[in-house]
Design a protein around this motif. Structure first.
Motif, PDB file in Angstrom:
ATOM      1  N   GLU A 148      -0.149  15.942 -13.241  1.00 43.07           N
ATOM      2  CA  GLU A 148       1.054  16.667 -13.644  1.00 43.07           C
ATOM      3  C   GLU A 148       1.093  18.027 -12.935  1.00 43.07           C
ATOM      4  OE1 GLU A 148       3.804  16.458 -15.574  1.00 43.07           O
ATOM      5  OE2 GLU A 148       4.147  18.572 -15.060  1.00 43.07           O
ATOM      6  N   GLU A 149      -0.080  18.675 -12.911  1.00 44.06           N
ATOM      7  CA  GLU A 149      -0.177  20.006 -12.329  1.00 44.06           C
ATOM      8  C   GLU A 149       0.081  19.976 -10.821  1.00 44.06           C
ATOM      9  OE1 GLU A 149      -3.985  22.736 -11.869  1.00 44.06           O
ATOM     10  OE2 GLU A 149      -3.760  21.880 -13.880  1.00 44.06           O
ATOM     11  N   ARG A 198       4.541   9.906  -5.124  1.00 43.80           N
ATOM     12  CA  ARG A 198       3.714  10.714  -6.022  1.00 43.80           C
ATOM     13  C   ARG A 198       3.114   9.842  -7.120  1.00 43.80           C
ATOM     14  NH1 ARG A 198       7.171  15.120  -8.312  1.00 43.80           N
ATOM     15  NH2 ARG A 198       8.961  14.011  -7.480  1.00 43.80           N
ATOM     16  N   GLY A 205       5.302  14.746 -14.344  1.00 40.60           N
ATOM     17  CA  GLY A 205       6.005  14.638 -15.622  1.00 40.60           C
ATOM     18  C   GLY A 205       7.410  14.069 -15.515  1.00 40.60           C
ATOM     19  N   GLU A 206       8.184  14.581 -14.548  1.00 38.77           N
ATOM     20  CA  GLU A 206       9.582  14.143 -14.423  1.00 38.77           C
ATOM     21  C   GLU A 206       9.677  12.686 -13.993  1.00 38.77           C
ATOM     22  OE1 GLU A 206      10.966  16.708 -11.138  1.00 38.77           O
ATOM     23  OE2 GLU A 206      10.408  15.011  -9.839  1.00 38.77           O
ATOM     24  N   ARG A 242       3.941  19.122  -0.546  1.00 36.37           N
ATOM     25  CA  ARG A 242       3.265  19.025  -1.830  1.00 36.37           C
ATOM     26  C   ARG A 242       2.183  17.942  -1.789  1.00 36.37           C
ATOM     27  NH1 ARG A 242       7.031  17.701  -6.523  1.00 36.37           N
ATOM     28  NH2 ARG A 242       7.824  19.765  -6.089  1.00 36.37           N
ATOM     29  N   GLN A 299       9.464  10.342  -5.350  1.00 35.86           N
ATOM     30  CA  GLN A 299       8.902  10.102  -6.688  1.00 35.86           C
ATOM     31  C   GLN A 299       7.903   8.955  -6.649  1.00 35.86           C
ATOM     32  OE1 GLN A 299      12.596   9.292  -8.753  1.00 35.86           O
ATOM     33  NE2 GLN A 299      12.531  11.289  -9.755  1.00 35.86           N
ATOM     34  N   GLU A 303       3.377  17.275 -10.056  1.00 33.30           N
ATOM     35  CA  GLU A 303       4.535  17.380 -10.942  1.00 33.30           C
ATOM     36  C   GLU A 303       5.012  15.999 -11.358  1.00 33.30           C
ATOM     37  OE1 GLU A 303       7.550  20.073  -9.629  1.00 33.30           O
ATOM     38  OE2 GLU A 303       6.043  21.482  -8.907  1.00 33.30           O
TER      39      GLU A 303
END
Lengths: 261, 334
Positions: free
Chosen positions: B141-142, B164, B147-148, B194, B161, B145
């Motif tokens: 999550e950190e 990831r 979570g989304e 990222r 997405q 990211e």
């Protein structure tokens, strides 16, 4: 034990997403029930003209129909993913399965649920129940225990044939399981008593593709008629079929070439 | 013994040799001819624990095939692979706990499940306990990211997405060895950055990483060791910086002068450098070897000829070097 728990987990994951398409769910369920009812009506029509087929009564043949329905139902409900193997080989979709710590064959077979399996199992179960009630079987403890073992083995034979024929896709490279489907159609012949067929078909259904052990021989065992002792071989045949299917699958896996990017 | 070892690894694919068109396809049904294509050709490779290796090569060079051999997906035609002393082909289950694989072109998420559910299924497949799982998810999550992305169905994910989520899936069981095959393919720059940042944290935690890419931006600043494969053979295996030093020694100094400097005059002032005309007569390009000459030397040699208004130095990237290796212009000696 962990293997089985995980299997239920993998299957169950699909169940939820499947229930999102409610109308599909009901169409599949109802469609399968109608098909089974049509089968029985067709059978009743035949027996309205002739009292016996080769010495087999209406209810004995209903029991054979029932066993095929149950075996197919278990196959679709728990092992439907096998029918996707050809597509997955063609697309190279086994890659990730091969790097996970779980048997590949079980990952393949749990990729999909055929909910119509439920109605096949239920209608098959009802047919079997009525048939048994009408057949006036002399139930001893031994026969009940033997009957359960033979029933489970009969299902295993059907599932093993599905796996073996679908595994042929490793050699075919075609995106659809044509061979397995053709064999599956042959399996419908096993709904009728083996004794009505010519010798070549008897040999085919008894040895080469032992569909007779899905329905005919288990029923003769429970009825204790004809060559009832052959029915007792069902567990042996099941073990043999599973071993052959496993062998074909693992040999096939060694040929797997993934797909280029 | 190294953590990842390949000895004389070879993979030959047999492909049907068909004439083009329908006629060829029909003919092949009766006369079956095949051609052998060697995708990986006697590759020796050994990667130590904690090493980060870039495995690069042009399309079709055999990068993905090597990764599939190293992860046990393909059976080698000859040669062998050892991961932590185990064969991924023979000890598949044991090796699967030790390796994580990401194929950028292919997802391992279930298309009809939300990402969170796919990851939970993988948690159970790998037998990860809930506490560990929560801790790792918090980290994903950190850095990613995540979570989304979690509530989105597999088939509805955008490429960024998906990548990831797939990275999280590949690293969920904290494998000591990770193969990343084209992990940034098709990503936009922000996501690429990222994801690359994430690779660095993975590497810094001591994970052995083999990164396959033809985007050389992925490898710069990520690994020390560079392995180049072409037509199934390893043509270079060595230090990335050494390659840069050896072959990226050329610099170009671009100068803008106040008055026109004739090319001949500049050449006379700077023997040993190549002078090129710039975009206007007031611009010059000076190509020099940074081991025999410095930028300061060039500037002071040009200063007597005219006033210098502006100058900058072009440094070739590893990308240029590898491109020249592919085209056969450069031959690297490990």
């Amino acid at each position: 034990m962990r293997t089985i728990r995980l299997y239920v987990r993998l299957l169950g994951a699909h169940l939820r997403s499947l229930l999102e398409y409610e109308s599909d769910f009901w169409i599949m369920m109802v469609g399968t029930v109608i098909m089974q009812v049509v089968n029985v009506v067709f059978l009743a029509a035949i027996f309205a003209k002739v009292p016996h087929i080769n010495g087999w009564s209406f209810w004995a043949v209903v029991a054979m129909f029932a066993l095929v329905a149950i075996a197919e139902g278990v196959g679709s409900l728990f092992f439907e993913g096998m029918w996707n193997l050809a597509w997955q080989i063609n697309q190279g979709d086994l890659d990730y399965m091969m790097v996970r710590p779980y048997p590949i064959v079980l990952q393949v077979s749990s990729m999909q649920i055929g909910v119509n399996g439920i109605s096949n199992i239920v209608t098959g179960g009802l047919m079997l129940g009525f048939a048994i009630a009408h057949l006036g079987i002399d139930w001893t403890v031994g026969r009940i225990a033997g009957g359960v073992i033979v029933l489970l083995s009969a299902i295993a034979v059907k599932v093993a044939i599905n796996l073996a024929t679908n595994s042929v896709s490793f050699w075919m490279q075609s995106p659809s399981p044509l061979f397995a489907f053709a064999v599956h159609q042959v399996g419908d012949l096993a709904r009728f008593p083996l004794s009505i067929y010519p010798l070549a078909l008897k040999a085919a259904l008894g040895f080469a593709l032992p569909f007779a052990f899905v329905s005919f021989f288990p029923v003769t065992f429970v009825l204790d008629t004809g060559d009832a002792w052959v029915g007792l071989l069902t567990p042996v045949v099941a073990a043999y079929c599973l071993a052959v299917a496993w062998f074909i699958f693992s040999r096939g896996l060694r040929r797997y070439e993934s797909a280029g990017n | 013994m190294a953590l990842v070892e390949a000895r004389q690894l070879t993979k030959v694919f047999r492909r049907p040799d068909k004439d083009p068109g329908m006629r060829g396809a029909v003919k092949h049904l009766f006369v079956r001819r095949f051609v052998d294509k060697t995708a990986v050709d006697h590759v020796d490779l050994s990667i130590d624990a904690g090493e980060a290796v870039a495995y690069v090569g042009p399309n079709g060079a055999g990068k993905s095939t090597t990764v599939k051999l190293l992860s046990g997906i393909l059976q080698p035609t000859s040669g062998e692979v050892r991961i932590d002393g185990l064969s991924p082909q023979k000890d598949r289950i044991a090796v699967s706990h030790r390796i994580g694989v990401l194929f950028g072109q292919r997802t391992q998420l279930w298309w009809d499940l939300p990402v969170s559910e796919s990851l939970a299924v993988l948690r159970d497949v790998y037998g990860i306990d809930h506490g560990t799982y929560r801790r790792r998810m918090a980290r994903f999550e950190e850095v990613l990211e995540l979570g989304e992305v979690l509530p989105v169905l597999g088939r509805k994910l955008s490429l960024g997405q998906r990548m990831r989520a797939d990275l999280a899936a590949a690293l969920l069981h904290a494998p000591p060895v990770v193969y990343l095959d084209e992990p940034t393919i098709g990503l936009d720059l922000a996501v690429k950055d990222r994801v690359r940042q994430f690779f660095r944290t993975v590497r810094d935690e001591g994970t052995t990483v083999m990164l396959t890419s033809h985007d050389l931006g992925d490898i710069e600043g990520f690994c020390r060791r560079l392995v180049i494969i072409d037509e199934g053979r390893i043509i270079f295996d060595g230090d990335l910086e050494a390659v840069k030093d050896a072959f990226a020694r050329e610099r170009i100094l671009n100068v803008q002068t106040e008055t026109v400097v004739p090319l001949e005059a500049a050449r006379a002032a700077l023997p040993g450098a190549a002078i090129e005309a710039g975009e206007t007569p007031l611009h010059l390009g000076v190509r020099f070897d940074r081991f025999t000459m410095t930028a300061g030397h060039v500037v002071s040699a040009l200063a007597p000829l005219a006033n210098l208004v502006d100058f900058n130095v072009d440094e070739p990237s590893i990308e240029d070097v590898i491109r020249r290796v592919y085209s056969g212009e450069l031959v690297l000696q490990p």
